[in-house]
Scaffold this motif. Structure first.
Motif, PDB file in Angstrom:
ATOM      1  N   ASP A  15       0.849  -1.184   0.000  1.00 54.56           N
ATOM      2  CA  ASP A  15       0.000   0.000   0.000  1.00 54.56           C
ATOM      3  C   ASP A  15       0.891   1.243   0.000  1.00 54.56           C
ATOM      4  O   ASP A  15       1.658   1.455   0.929  1.00 54.56           O
ATOM      5  CB  ASP A  15      -0.900  -0.016   1.234  1.00 54.56           C
ATOM      6  N   SER A  43      -0.428   4.364  -0.448  1.00 52.34           N
ATOM      7  CA  SER A  43      -1.311   5.513  -0.257  1.00 52.34           C
ATOM      8  C   SER A  43      -1.321   5.956   1.200  1.00 52.34           C
ATOM      9  O   SER A  43      -0.957   5.203   2.092  1.00 52.34           O
ATOM     10  CB  SER A  43      -2.734   5.168  -0.706  1.00 52.34           C
ATOM     11  N   GLY A  54      -4.881   4.487   2.995  1.00 56.22           N
ATOM     12  CA  GLY A  54      -4.986   3.048   3.193  1.00 56.22           C
ATOM     13  C   GLY A  54      -5.959   2.405   2.229  1.00 56.22           C
ATOM     14  O   GLY A  54      -7.068   2.883   2.034  1.00 56.22           O
ATOM     15  N   VAL A  55      -5.512   1.348   1.615  1.00 57.85           N
ATOM     16  CA  VAL A  55      -6.333   0.566   0.705  1.00 57.85           C
ATOM     17  C   VAL A  55      -6.825  -0.654   1.471  1.00 57.85           C
ATOM     18  O   VAL A  55      -6.094  -1.216   2.289  1.00 57.85           O
ATOM     19  CB  VAL A  55      -5.510   0.138  -0.531  1.00 57.85           C
ATOM     20  N   TYR A  77      -8.169  -4.533   1.265  1.00 63.19           N
ATOM     21  CA  TYR A  77      -8.166  -5.712   0.413  1.00 63.19           C
ATOM     22  C   TYR A  77      -9.186  -6.700   0.951  1.00 63.19           C
ATOM     23  O   TYR A  77      -9.299  -6.879   2.159  1.00 63.19           O
ATOM     24  CB  TYR A  77      -6.779  -6.367   0.390  1.00 63.19           C
ATOM     25  N   ARG A 120      -6.233  -4.116   5.759  1.00 62.52           N
ATOM     26  CA  ARG A 120      -5.892  -2.742   5.374  1.00 62.52           C
ATOM     27  C   ARG A 120      -4.375  -2.599   5.383  1.00 62.52           C
ATOM     28  O   ARG A 120      -3.697  -3.169   6.208  1.00 62.52           O
ATOM     29  CB  ARG A 120      -6.505  -1.747   6.349  1.00 62.52           C
ATOM     30  N   GLY A 121      -3.861  -1.804   4.436  1.00 60.45           N
ATOM     31  CA  GLY A 121      -2.423  -1.578   4.353  1.00 60.45           C
ATOM     32  C   GLY A 121      -1.750  -2.645   3.497  1.00 60.45           C
ATOM     33  O   GLY A 121      -2.376  -3.270   2.658  1.00 60.45           O
ATOM     34  N   SER A 122      -0.463  -2.853   3.704  1.00 61.61           N
ATOM     35  CA  SER A 122       0.297  -3.844   2.938  1.00 61.61           C
ATOM     36  C   SER A 122       0.001  -5.243   3.466  1.00 61.61           C
ATOM     37  O   SER A 122      -0.080  -5.448   4.672  1.00 61.61           O
ATOM     38  CB  SER A 122       1.786  -3.547   3.044  1.00 61.61           C
ATOM     39  N   ALA A 149      -9.369  -4.820  -4.284  1.00 59.21           N
ATOM     40  CA  ALA A 149      -8.815  -3.701  -3.528  1.00 59.21           C
ATOM     41  C   ALA A 149      -9.803  -2.550  -3.647  1.00 59.21           C
ATOM     42  O   ALA A 149     -10.336  -2.294  -4.724  1.00 59.21           O
ATOM     43  CB  ALA A 149      -7.460  -3.292  -4.075  1.00 59.21           C
ATOM     44  N   GLY A 153     -10.963   1.554  -1.901  1.00 58.42           N
ATOM     45  CA  GLY A 153     -10.600   2.684  -1.067  1.00 58.42           C
ATOM     46  C   GLY A 153     -11.358   3.922  -1.477  1.00 58.42           C
ATOM     47  O   GLY A 153     -11.960   3.975  -2.548  1.00 58.42           O
ATOM     48  N   GLY A 202      -5.524   6.725  -3.930  1.00 56.27           N
ATOM     49  CA  GLY A 202      -4.844   5.558  -3.388  1.00 56.27           C
ATOM     50  C   GLY A 202      -4.000   4.900  -4.454  1.00 56.27           C
ATOM     51  O   GLY A 202      -4.246   5.062  -5.645  1.00 56.27           O
ATOM     52  N   CYS A 231      -1.329   1.202  -5.011  1.00 58.10           N
ATOM     53  CA  CYS A 231      -0.689   0.023  -4.444  1.00 58.10           C
ATOM     54  C   CYS A 231       0.152  -0.658  -5.517  1.00 58.10           C
ATOM     55  O   CYS A 231      -0.042  -0.456  -6.712  1.00 58.10           O
ATOM     56  CB  CYS A 231      -1.711  -0.948  -3.852  1.00 58.10           C
TER      57      CYS A 231
END
Length: 92
Positions: A27, A29, A32-33, A35, A43-45, A57, A59, A63, A65
């Protein structure tokens, strides 16, 4: 590897590229993206395993990713090295 970016001021929902590999979603952004796969939200990576089915995904607002696919053998070697470095207190 694939990159995704959205700048819409509304909800954006993207179907991620499906591939039989271990997928790292990084991620990039600020907001926060999110998934979603098999009813599970992260959320996040995230790291996504070899589960079949949809991966999406989503958001609000801007954003971006990065999707990185690793063959299972390469992923195992990478995560083993990271785990070993974390236990030893060093960097991979």
């Amino acid at each position: 590897m694939a990159g995704f970016r959205h700048r819409a001021p509304a909800l954006v929902d993207i179907a991620m590229v499906a591939y039989p590999s271990v997928t790292l979603l990084v991620d990039l952004s600020e907001g926060g993206v999110v998934y979603e796969t098999h009813g599970r939200h992260e959320r996040g990576s995230v790291v996504v395993g070899l589960l079949p089915g949809d991966l999406r995904a989503a958001g609000w607002g801007a954003g971006q990713c990065l999707q990185i696919r690793l063959e299972p053998v390469a992923a195992a070697a990478l995560f083993r090295r990271i785990d070993r470095a974390q236990r030893d207190g060093g960097s991979p």
